[in-house]
Design a protein around this motif. Structure first.
Motif, PDB file in Angstrom:
ATOM      1  N   ALA A   1       0.819  -1.214   0.000  1.00  0.00           N
ATOM      2  CA  ALA A   1       0.000   0.000   0.000  1.00  0.00           C
ATOM      3  C   ALA A   1       0.843   1.250   0.000  1.00  0.00           C
ATOM      4  O   ALA A   1       0.422   2.280  -0.509  1.00  0.00           O
ATOM      5  CB  ALA A   1      -0.940  -0.024   1.210  1.00  0.00           C
ATOM      6  N   ILE A   2       2.046   1.170   0.527  1.00  0.00           N
ATOM      7  CA  ILE A   2       2.879   2.366   0.638  1.00  0.00           C
ATOM      8  C   ILE A   2       3.189   2.957  -0.719  1.00  0.00           C
ATOM      9  O   ILE A   2       3.246   4.173  -0.888  1.00  0.00           O
ATOM     10  CB  ILE A   2       4.178   1.999   1.399  1.00  0.00           C
ATOM     11  CG1 ILE A   2       3.854   1.762   2.865  1.00  0.00           C
ATOM     12  CG2 ILE A   2       5.209   3.105   1.268  1.00  0.00           C
ATOM     13  CD1 ILE A   2       5.025   1.239   3.646  1.00  0.00           C
TER      14      ILE A   2
ATOM     15  N   LYS B   1      -8.076   3.852  -4.883  1.00  0.00           N
ATOM     16  CA  LYS B   1      -8.820   2.693  -4.406  1.00  0.00           C
ATOM     17  C   LYS B   1      -7.891   1.521  -4.113  1.00  0.00           C
ATOM     18  O   LYS B   1      -8.168   0.712  -3.214  1.00  0.00           O
ATOM     19  CB  LYS B   1      -9.876   2.287  -5.442  1.00  0.00           C
ATOM     20  CG  LYS B   1     -11.056   3.239  -5.441  1.00  0.00           C
ATOM     21  CD  LYS B   1     -12.101   2.837  -6.440  1.00  0.00           C
ATOM     22  CE  LYS B   1     -12.832   1.589  -5.967  1.00  0.00           C
ATOM     23  NZ  LYS B   1     -13.834   1.162  -6.963  1.00  0.00           N
ATOM     24  N   LYS B   2      -6.806   1.415  -4.872  1.00  0.00           N
ATOM     25  CA  LYS B   2      -5.868   0.317  -4.612  1.00  0.00           C
ATOM     26  C   LYS B   2      -5.257   0.458  -3.225  1.00  0.00           C
ATOM     27  O   LYS B   2      -5.092  -0.529  -2.499  1.00  0.00           O
ATOM     28  CB  LYS B   2      -4.753   0.316  -5.674  1.00  0.00           C
ATOM     29  CG  LYS B   2      -5.170  -0.275  -7.009  1.00  0.00           C
ATOM     30  CD  LYS B   2      -5.021  -1.779  -7.044  1.00  0.00           C
ATOM     31  CE  LYS B   2      -5.799  -2.411  -8.165  1.00  0.00           C
ATOM     32  NZ  LYS B   2      -5.256  -2.146  -9.487  1.00  0.00           N
ATOM     33  N   VAL B   3      -4.926   1.714  -2.870  1.00  0.00           N
ATOM     34  CA  VAL B   3      -4.363   1.918  -1.541  1.00  0.00           C
ATOM     35  C   VAL B   3      -5.338   1.423  -0.490  1.00  0.00           C
ATOM     36  O   VAL B   3      -4.985   0.680   0.430  1.00  0.00           O
ATOM     37  CB  VAL B   3      -4.047   3.416  -1.319  1.00  0.00           C
ATOM     38  CG1 VAL B   3      -3.586   3.648   0.103  1.00  0.00           C
ATOM     39  CG2 VAL B   3      -3.009   3.882  -2.305  1.00  0.00           C
ATOM     40  N   LEU B   4      -6.592   1.843  -0.673  1.00  0.00           N
ATOM     41  CA  LEU B   4      -7.592   1.421   0.293  1.00  0.00           C
ATOM     42  C   LEU B   4      -7.775  -0.090   0.277  1.00  0.00           C
ATOM     43  O   LEU B   4      -7.974  -0.725   1.317  1.00  0.00           O
ATOM     44  CB  LEU B   4      -8.924   2.105   0.007  1.00  0.00           C
ATOM     45  CG  LEU B   4      -8.927   3.604   0.296  1.00  0.00           C
ATOM     46  CD1 LEU B   4     -10.233   4.227  -0.155  1.00  0.00           C
ATOM     47  CD2 LEU B   4      -8.696   3.854   1.772  1.00  0.00           C
ATOM     48  N   ALA B   5      -7.681  -0.690  -0.914  1.00  0.00           N
ATOM     49  CA  ALA B   5      -7.846  -2.130  -1.016  1.00  0.00           C
ATOM     50  C   ALA B   5      -6.752  -2.838  -0.231  1.00  0.00           C
ATOM     51  O   ALA B   5      -7.031  -3.754   0.569  1.00  0.00           O
ATOM     52  CB  ALA B   5      -7.822  -2.564  -2.474  1.00  0.00           C
ATOM     53  N   TYR B   6      -5.497  -2.400  -0.463  1.00  0.00           N
ATOM     54  CA  TYR B   6      -4.406  -3.056   0.264  1.00  0.00           C
ATOM     55  C   TYR B   6      -4.534  -2.793   1.749  1.00  0.00           C
ATOM     56  O   TYR B   6      -4.230  -3.656   2.572  1.00  0.00           O
ATOM     57  CB  TYR B   6      -3.054  -2.624  -0.276  1.00  0.00           C
ATOM     58  CG  TYR B   6      -2.707  -3.391  -1.526  1.00  0.00           C
ATOM     59  CD1 TYR B   6      -2.339  -4.735  -1.421  1.00  0.00           C
ATOM     60  CD2 TYR B   6      -2.758  -2.795  -2.777  1.00  0.00           C
ATOM     61  CE1 TYR B   6      -2.054  -5.453  -2.556  1.00  0.00           C
ATOM     62  CE2 TYR B   6      -2.470  -3.518  -3.905  1.00  0.00           C
ATOM     63  CZ  TYR B   6      -2.105  -4.850  -3.795  1.00  0.00           C
ATOM     64  OH  TYR B   6      -1.821  -5.579  -4.888  1.00  0.00           O
ATOM     65  N   SER B   7      -5.007  -1.608   2.069  1.00  0.00           N
ATOM     66  CA  SER B   7      -5.236  -1.330   3.476  1.00  0.00           C
ATOM     67  C   SER B   7      -6.272  -2.284   4.047  1.00  0.00           C
ATOM     68  O   SER B   7      -6.135  -2.786   5.159  1.00  0.00           O
ATOM     69  CB  SER B   7      -5.669   0.135   3.623  1.00  0.00           C
ATOM     70  OG  SER B   7      -6.692   0.237   4.549  1.00  0.00           O
ATOM     71  N   THR B   8      -7.306  -2.562   3.242  1.00  0.00           N
ATOM     72  CA  THR B   8      -8.306  -3.520   3.713  1.00  0.00           C
ATOM     73  C   THR B   8      -7.679  -4.881   3.951  1.00  0.00           C
ATOM     74  O   THR B   8      -7.917  -5.525   4.981  1.00  0.00           O
ATOM     75  CB  THR B   8      -9.419  -3.644   2.667  1.00  0.00           C
ATOM     76  OG1 THR B   8      -9.930  -2.364   2.402  1.00  0.00           O
ATOM     77  CG2 THR B   8     -10.531  -4.546   3.166  1.00  0.00           C
ATOM     78  N   VAL B   9      -6.868  -5.333   2.970  1.00  0.00           N
ATOM     79  CA  VAL B   9      -6.217  -6.630   3.127  1.00  0.00           C
ATOM     80  C   VAL B   9      -5.400  -6.636   4.412  1.00  0.00           C
ATOM     81  O   VAL B   9      -5.437  -7.584   5.207  1.00  0.00           O
ATOM     82  CB  VAL B   9      -5.334  -6.939   1.911  1.00  0.00           C
ATOM     83  CG1 VAL B   9      -4.604  -8.253   2.115  1.00  0.00           C
ATOM     84  CG2 VAL B   9      -6.168  -6.989   0.649  1.00  0.00           C
ATOM     85  N   SER B  10      -4.706  -5.532   4.611  1.00  0.00           N
ATOM     86  CA  SER B  10      -3.864  -5.435   5.794  1.00  0.00           C
ATOM     87  C   SER B  10      -4.699  -5.495   7.067  1.00  0.00           C
ATOM     88  O   SER B  10      -4.366  -6.216   8.021  1.00  0.00           O
ATOM     89  CB  SER B  10      -3.076  -4.125   5.710  1.00  0.00           C
ATOM     90  OG  SER B  10      -2.408  -3.909   6.903  1.00  0.00           O
ATOM     91  N   GLN B  11      -5.808  -4.744   7.067  1.00  0.00           N
ATOM     92  CA  GLN B  11      -6.665  -4.756   8.258  1.00  0.00           C
ATOM     93  C   GLN B  11      -7.273  -6.126   8.497  1.00  0.00           C
ATOM     94  O   GLN B  11      -7.407  -6.581   9.632  1.00  0.00           O
ATOM     95  CB  GLN B  11      -7.772  -3.706   8.123  1.00  0.00           C
ATOM     96  CG  GLN B  11      -7.271  -2.281   8.068  1.00  0.00           C
ATOM     97  CD  GLN B  11      -6.423  -1.910   9.264  1.00  0.00           C
ATOM     98  OE1 GLN B  11      -6.808  -2.121  10.404  1.00  0.00           O
ATOM     99  NE2 GLN B  11      -5.233  -1.381   9.015  1.00  0.00           N
ATOM    100  N   LEU B  12      -7.637  -6.798   7.388  1.00  0.00           N
ATOM    101  CA  LEU B  12      -8.161  -8.156   7.532  1.00  0.00           C
ATOM    102  C   LEU B  12      -7.094  -9.050   8.140  1.00  0.00           C
ATOM    103  O   LEU B  12      -7.380  -9.922   8.960  1.00  0.00           O
ATOM    104  CB  LEU B  12      -8.606  -8.704   6.177  1.00  0.00           C
ATOM    105  CG  LEU B  12      -9.869  -8.054   5.614  1.00  0.00           C
ATOM    106  CD1 LEU B  12     -10.053  -8.455   4.162  1.00  0.00           C
ATOM    107  CD2 LEU B  12     -11.082  -8.451   6.421  1.00  0.00           C
ATOM    108  N   GLY B  13      -5.863  -8.812   7.706  1.00  0.00           N
ATOM    109  CA  GLY B  13      -4.762  -9.546   8.306  1.00  0.00           C
ATOM    110  C   GLY B  13      -4.713  -9.326   9.812  1.00  0.00           C
ATOM    111  O   GLY B  13      -4.528 -10.265  10.584  1.00  0.00           O
ATOM    112  N   PHE B  14      -4.931  -8.067  10.214  1.00  0.00           N
ATOM    113  CA  PHE B  14      -4.986  -7.774  11.660  1.00  0.00           C
ATOM    114  C   PHE B  14      -6.054  -8.608  12.348  1.00  0.00           C
ATOM    115  O   PHE B  14      -5.853  -9.171  13.416  1.00  0.00           O
ATOM    116  CB  PHE B  14      -5.288  -6.289  11.879  1.00  0.00           C
ATOM    117  CG  PHE B  14      -4.041  -5.480  12.079  1.00  0.00           C
ATOM    118  CD1 PHE B  14      -3.283  -5.649  13.235  1.00  0.00           C
ATOM    119  CD2 PHE B  14      -3.633  -4.558  11.145  1.00  0.00           C
ATOM    120  CE1 PHE B  14      -2.148  -4.911  13.420  1.00  0.00           C
ATOM    121  CE2 PHE B  14      -2.493  -3.826  11.325  1.00  0.00           C
ATOM    122  CZ  PHE B  14      -1.732  -3.996  12.458  1.00  0.00           C
TER     123      PHE B  14
END
Lengths: 629, 174, 357, 101
Positions: free
Chosen positions: A301-302, A308-321
């Motif tokens: 995401a960085i 939207k891609k940033v937000l998508a990767y952020s979502t993946v990351s949060q799901l990882g959390f």
């Protein structure tokens, strides 16, 4: 109230049917209104059910049998709904966030010719999602599970005229199917060993008196379910579909790919907590995969430029959390984060939608900047979302993420350090996004600059509501150190039994909290300083690696797709043509050869047919009377 | 040897003799008459078994209606021994042999069946009121269905036998 | 009823009855020919046979003698056996019907023995009549076909199809009667028509089943091949009909069979619809006379009713013109069968709902 | 020699076999049809005999229904034969070998 629970999925279904049947005959506003009102009605009933579940008079889960679905021998799977704390909470999230997003969509999609069709899909999605969380057994959950997968496919490929979009839809569908296979295998194992799919029956027999079932089976079942969860919730290795899924309309990303569908995996594991509590090994795997996903997605995401891609990767990351939380046994924390994440990620997606709307479809943040001046509401709400996700004290994300980190620390300090790293990166990329978008000067074309405007009320009202929720949503689950009573955890307590969660000393918790806040704030500062004068040179080295998402897609392509294609080609050329085809054609040829000879028997003379019939009768009688005794 | 047995052997001889006549006579009309004789003999069997209703119905249906129709058709086509198609000698012998073998096989299969005396007279189950009660109580649905079958057969026969409009009308009284 | 439980006395008794009935029907048939000619003469306002004996009463005997001495001609290309079989069958079936007609009430002899004036009281008498009538077609068909003459063939085919067609309507009209009587035995049916007035309605079935009677009568005309339905022997179209090639006594058989049929059919119609041997005030008569005398009176009543019916047939023959063949078929299939069905339906409903007892 | 059920069995088997022989020997469609009727009747006879043997009326009702079916069959079958005669002016079943092609 719980007896009318069938109304909750019924309203979206009716909405879907009306919109789906008359999709090309209805005015857009009517379709939008029907879709929105259907979800709103569901939301109202969900609220009623939620309060009923919360009331003191509520004892244990209520199971509402609709009809017998599969009844075969000993296997009896009713089509039943289960009402308890977990499902009522998810009902609220789905219908609540869902109705806001529907409202938003009425404005966002207004220009689109397929708006009614869009609402039909959206209603169908909500219907499936409600089935998923309402089901009293894994089969009903699976129906919803497949339903949301289908709707996700339909909505990602909503603008099916673009080939890339349909490819993204296909990718999402195929990846989901891989995960679903795991889920399916898990279900079959459960049926095989326990002969039931109902949560109540399964969990009450699980691991107890039924010693005949070997414990390794539990691990396999748990693992299979987790594979299903990785598919739906975009975890390593099946996460690559989610960023591509941003091809769909932005409200879809907000609803499906941030707030609801992707949390289905977490819901399933939280639902199956009794099973996972028996298999600590699998929990370790989950924690590891969740953490790895969180970090990997955060690093990617960085260096992304698509808003939207940033937000998508952020979502993946949060799901990882969330999976990390599940992995350390803190199921309630995971669900808590699901809820807060639903608020602020939906807010962020809708905010980005608002931005894209204003930019006339432009999604590249390199061409934005300084939008804050033109769209104050979007800017403010977006900022709240960013703060919430970064874990700024007092906002919802702070409580949930902090709880995850605290639980992780209690579990293992190594995991905690990596988790903190991921949280740091979250703050960084979110504020990088925010600064690039809303501050500085506008970098787009003059025409776009001319068009910049605040979105209409139908879009800003959901933003404001979600922003409010993002602020206050966390207070329902304030950690014990602050409020002496974690209301959220105790609400879920009867259903979701946390596993192996140590209580930290109060001082340790305060220290961890402070640490994460400090880190986040620090990263916000770094992001600000980095993006003060943004330059978009061709990135090199590690940055390029990140920009290309660690080349994971290419890796998959090289490791899985290409060999598979080569194998298929080989099979096509040799096994299929020389082997199977030869056998099939050979059967045909030999039958033909034989029938060429048998044909001579068929003289067309009725008399000879009767003759043969009589002879056959004689032979049959002879055999049956004299030989077969 | 009482009357019943005498009649049994008499009717049996008539039935078998007439049946042989059916398949051996060259003239189709003779075949029909022999078949009528066979049916009358079988009706006689029914009579001596005190199945009066079936006996009369057998006469009315088979000899009075079905065989008249056969005779009708044969007369319409003016079939007689001269135009009768004949099979080759070999085929006929083969037919007789295979029929006979079938007979022998079946006889051999059942020849050990324990003979049970036919209770000839004492039971009135063949009388019409008993038959009617069972027919209209237990078999009322098959009865209705068979009436539908009749109707459809009638319509079918009419449709099949209908002249094609292109052909000139032929004198057929059917 | 045990069909085959017989004793010698019964066999002798039945043999006597059979021979009397045969002789009687033959005699009546003989004089029916005379009667027919006389009726024709009356209708046509002429004298009729009046040379042989008083009023020409010996004419039938003379005719019979003539037929006996005629040359026997069998056409060369006919099928010989069937040619002979035809008239025999016609005669046989004509005579067989009389077996089930109850000629009179039971006579209980002083010895205690019951004598029934009926050859066989089988409980399916009506069906028996039907069976025999349906066999009667064979005589006509075989004779016509065996003659190897196209007029004969056409005539016999006409006769057969006419008979088959009208048998249907006849049977259906009779079903209505059977519904009311509840029995297939002619004896029971006659017994139900006892006297003339039963309770508050006529006891004869002609009053209870008028429509059925008319249908039955019409069908009887067709079955008997009598005018106005004498299509099989209509001279204008088919020369002489199916017995064109016959001569001598074989022709005599055909003619005789027709008149026997006429008489037996009349007897059956009378039995079914006009009370058979019953007559008004028969109970008073029975008490006034001895049983033997009463039986004889009954038999005479039946015969006189039958003769009256025969006369009716004859009057009709000389009154009505002949139908065309298609009119005949149309009347049978489109007129009588639907009418008979409707009659059956109405009777069924009445029996079921109104007269349920 | 008293009559037993086996007598009827043999008689009806004999009639049945004669019917089969006739169907095999003859080429005239009408005769074959008649042979089929003969076979049906032999079965009827056996059914009535069995009904007497077991004192069971159901068998006689089956005879009744077999007659009904036979009558319907004859109506249609003869119509077919008449139609066939009208087309090919023969009732020889060997002419009907279109099934071969």
């Amino acid at each position: 109230m719980s007896q009318v629970v069938y109304l909750i999925p019924l309203f979206p279904l009716i909405g879907f049917l009306i919109n789906g049947i008359f999709w090309n005959k209805m005015p857009k506003s009517v379709g939008g209104a029907i879709g929105t009102l259907a979800i709103l009605a569901s939301f109202i009933i969900s609220l009623g059910i939620f309060f009923e579940v919360r009331s003191a008079a509520f004892h244990g889960p209520v199971i509402v049998n609709m009809f017998d679905f599969i009844s075969s021998g000993n296997l009896n799977i009713p089509f039943a709904f289960q009402l308890d704390a977990l499902s009522s909470l998810f009902l609220l999230i789905i219908t609540g966030v869902g109705s806001l997003i529907h409202l938003y969509s009425t404005s966002y999609m207004h220009e689109d010719e397929g708006m009614v069709r869009y609402f039909a899909y959206l209603n169908l999605f909500v219907f499936s999602m409600l089935l998923l969380v309402l089901g009293a057994n894994y089969l009903v959950m699976f129906i919803g599970w497949e339903g949301v997968g289908l709707c996700s496919y339909l909505l990602i490929g909503f603008w099916f005229k673009k080939r890339d979009y349909t490819n993204a839809a296909k990718k999402a569908f195929v990846m989901n199917r891989i995960g679903d296979l795991g889920f399916l295998v898990g279900m079959m194992l459960v049926i095989y060993y326990y002969g039931t799919l109902g949560y109540q029956e399964l969990f009450s027999t699980l691991g107890g008196a039924n010693a005949a079932v070997p414990s390794s089976v539990h691990s396999w079942i748990a693992l299979c379910f987790f594979i299903g969860a990785t598919g739906k919730s975009a975890q390593i290795p099946l996460y690559t579909w989610l960023p591509d899924a941003m091809a769909g309309p932005t409200p879809v990303s907000a609803l499906i790919h941030a707030a609801t569908m992707v949390t289905a995996g977490i819901y399933m594991i939280a639902r199956s907590n009794a099973l996972y509590n028996l298999t600590p090994g699998v929990l370790h795997v989950i924690a590891f995969i969740g953490l790895a996903t969180a970090i990997l997605a955060a690093t990617i995401a960085i260096r992304q430029y698509d808003i939207k891609k940033v937000l998508a990767y952020s979502t993946v990351s949060q799901l990882g959390f969330m999976f990390l939380a599940l992995g350390v046994g803190a199921y309630t924390t995971a669900v808590f984060h699901v809820m807060t994440h639903a608020f602020f990620k939906a807010l962020l997606f809708l905010g980005s939608g608002s931005v894209i709307h204003a930019m006339g479809g432009e999604q590249d943040i390199r061409k934005m900047g300084g939008l804050g001046k033109h769209m104050p509401v979007t800017r403010t709400t977006f900022l709240i979302g960013c703060l919430a996700i970064s874990g700024f004290p007092g906002l919802s994300g702070f409580f949930s993420k902090d709880e995850i980190l605290a639980n992780t620390f209690a579990h293992s300090s190594v995991l905690y350090i990596f988790g903190l790293l991921a949280a740091m990166m979250t703050a960084f990329y979110m504020f990088r996004l925010y600064f690039l978008t809303f501050s500085g000067t506008f970098r787009g074309t003059e025409e776009q600059h001319h068009h910049l405007h605040e979105s209409p009320a139908a879009m800003t009202i959901p933003l404001m509501v979600l922003a409010l929720l993002s602020v206050v949503g966390g207070y329902v689950g304030m950690p014990a150190v602050i409020s002496h009573h974690n209301a959220f955890a105790s609400f879920l307590g009867p259903v979701v039994k946390n596993f192996g969660v140590h209580h930290l000393a109060e001082s340790t918790e305060w220290i961890l909290m402070t640490l994460s806040v400090v880190v986040s704030v620090m990263m916000i500062g770094v992001a600000w300083s980095v993006n003060k004068k943004p330059q978009f040179a061709e990135s090199t080295g590690f940055a390029k690696l990140l920009e290309n998402k660690w080349y994971v897609d290419e890796l998959y392509d090289a490791v899985i797709t290409r060999p598979l294609n080569a194998l298929s080609e080989f099979m096509d050329k040799y096994a299929e043509r020389r082997g199977i085809d030869a056998v099939v054609n050979g059967v045909g040829k030999s039958v033909r050869w034989g029938s060429d000879r048998l044909r001579l028997l068929q003289s067309g003379q009725v008399g000879s047919y009767i003759f043969i019939m009589v002879i056959g009768m004689v032979i049959l009688f002879t055999i049956s009377f004299f030989w077969v005794r | 040897m009482n009357l019943y047995d005498t009649l049994f052997w008499f009717f049996s001889a008539v039935a078998v003799g007439c049946a042989l006549g059916v398949i051996l006579s060259r003239n189709p009309v003779n075949s029909v008459l022999f078949l009528v004789g066979t049916f009358l003999a079988i009706s006689g069997h029914y009579f001596i078994m005190n199945a009066q209703f079936l006996a009369i119905v057998n006469i009315v249906v088979y000899t009075g209606a079905i065989m008249v129709l056969f005779l009708f058709v044969i007369m319409l086509m003016n079939l007689n021994a001269d135009v009768e198609p004949q099979k080759g000698q070999l085929i006929q012998v083969a037919g007789v042999i295979s029929g006979g073998v079938l007979f022998l096989v079946l006889i051999a299969a059942i020849h050990k069946a324990s003979p049970m005396p036919i209770d000839k007279q004492s039971i009135d189950i063949g009388l019409i009121n008993n038959l009617g009660k069972v027919l209209f109580k237990e078999y009322v649905l098959p009865f209705e269905i068979s009436s539908v079958l009749f109707l459809s057969a009638m319509i079918g026969a009419v449709v099949i036998g209908k002249k094609e409009p292109a052909l000139p009308a032929e004198g057929e009284a059917q | 009823m045990l069909l085959l439980q017989v004793d010698i006395a019964l066999i002798i008794e039945k043999l006597i009855i059979i021979s009397v009935i045969l002789m009687g029907s033959l005699g009546i048939a003989m004089y029916a020919t005379w009667g027919e000619r006389k009726v024709a003469a009356i209708m046509q306002d002429r004298l009729g046979p009046n040379r042989a004996g008083p009023m020409g009463l010996l004419q039938p005997l003379a005719d019979g003698l003539k037929l006996f001495f005629k040359e026997e001609i069998i056409p060369d290309r006919s099928t010989r056996f069937i040619f002979i079989l035809g008239p025999c069958l016609a005669m046989l079936t004509a005579l067989m019907t009389s077996a089930v007609v109850p000629w009179g009430p039971d006579y209980i002899a002083p010895s205690g023995r019951t004598i029934t004036f009926q050859v066989a009281d089988i409980n399916i008498g009506i069906l028996f009549v039907f069976g025999v009538v349906s066999l009667g077609v064979y005589g006509v068909m075989l004779g016509g076909w065996a003659s190897n003459n196209k007029f004969s063939l056409l005539s016999s085919i006409r006769a057969a199809s006419q008979a088959i067609s009208y048998e249907l309507a006849m049977g259906i009209s009779l079903i209505a009667l059977i519904m009311m009587s509840g029995s297939l035995s002619l004896r029971d049916i006659v017994a139900q028509q006892h006297g003339f007035w039963d309770g508050n309605w006529f006891s004869w079935y002609v009053f209870k089943q008028p429509v059925g009677f008319i249908i039955f009568l019409t069908c009887a005309f067709a079955e008997l091949n009598r005018a106005p339905f004498d299509l099989p022997e209509c001279e204008s179209e088919l020369n002489m009909g199916y017995h064109q090639e016959y001569s001598s006594m074989k022709l005599g058989f055909y003619l005789f069979a027709e008149y026997i049929n006429l008489f037996i059919s009349s007897a059956i119609i009378v039995t079914l619809y006009f009370g058979g041997y019953n007559f008004p005030f028969m109970d008073q008569v029975a008490t006034a006379t001895g049983p033997l005398l009463f039986s004889i009176i009954c038999i005479l009543v039946l015969i006189s009713k039958a003769v009256g019916m025969v006369l009716f047939f004859m009057f009709v023959r000389w009154t009505l013109p002949r139908f065309r063949y298609d009119q005949l078929m149309k009347l049978g299939w489109k007129g009588l069968i639907p009418l008979a069905l409707a009659n059956m339906l109405v009777t069924g409903m009445l029996v079921l709902w109104v007269f349920k007892s | 020699m008293p009559v037993y059920s086996t007598h009827y069995l043999f008689l009806s088997l004999l009639l049945f076999s004669i019917g089969i022989m006739g169907a095999l020997m003859r080429r005239n469609a009408i005769i074959i049809f008649m042979c089929i009727e003969l076979m049906l009747n032999s079965v009827n006879l056996l059914l009535v005999a069995f009904s007497k043997m077991y004192v069971d009326i159901n068998a006689q009702l089956f005879v009744f229904f077999i007659m009904v079916v036979a009558a319907a069959e004859v109506a249609v079958g003869l119509a077919v034969i008449v139609m066939m005669y009208r087309k090919v002016h023969s009732v020889d079943i060997n002419i009907l070998n279109r099934l071969k092609h």
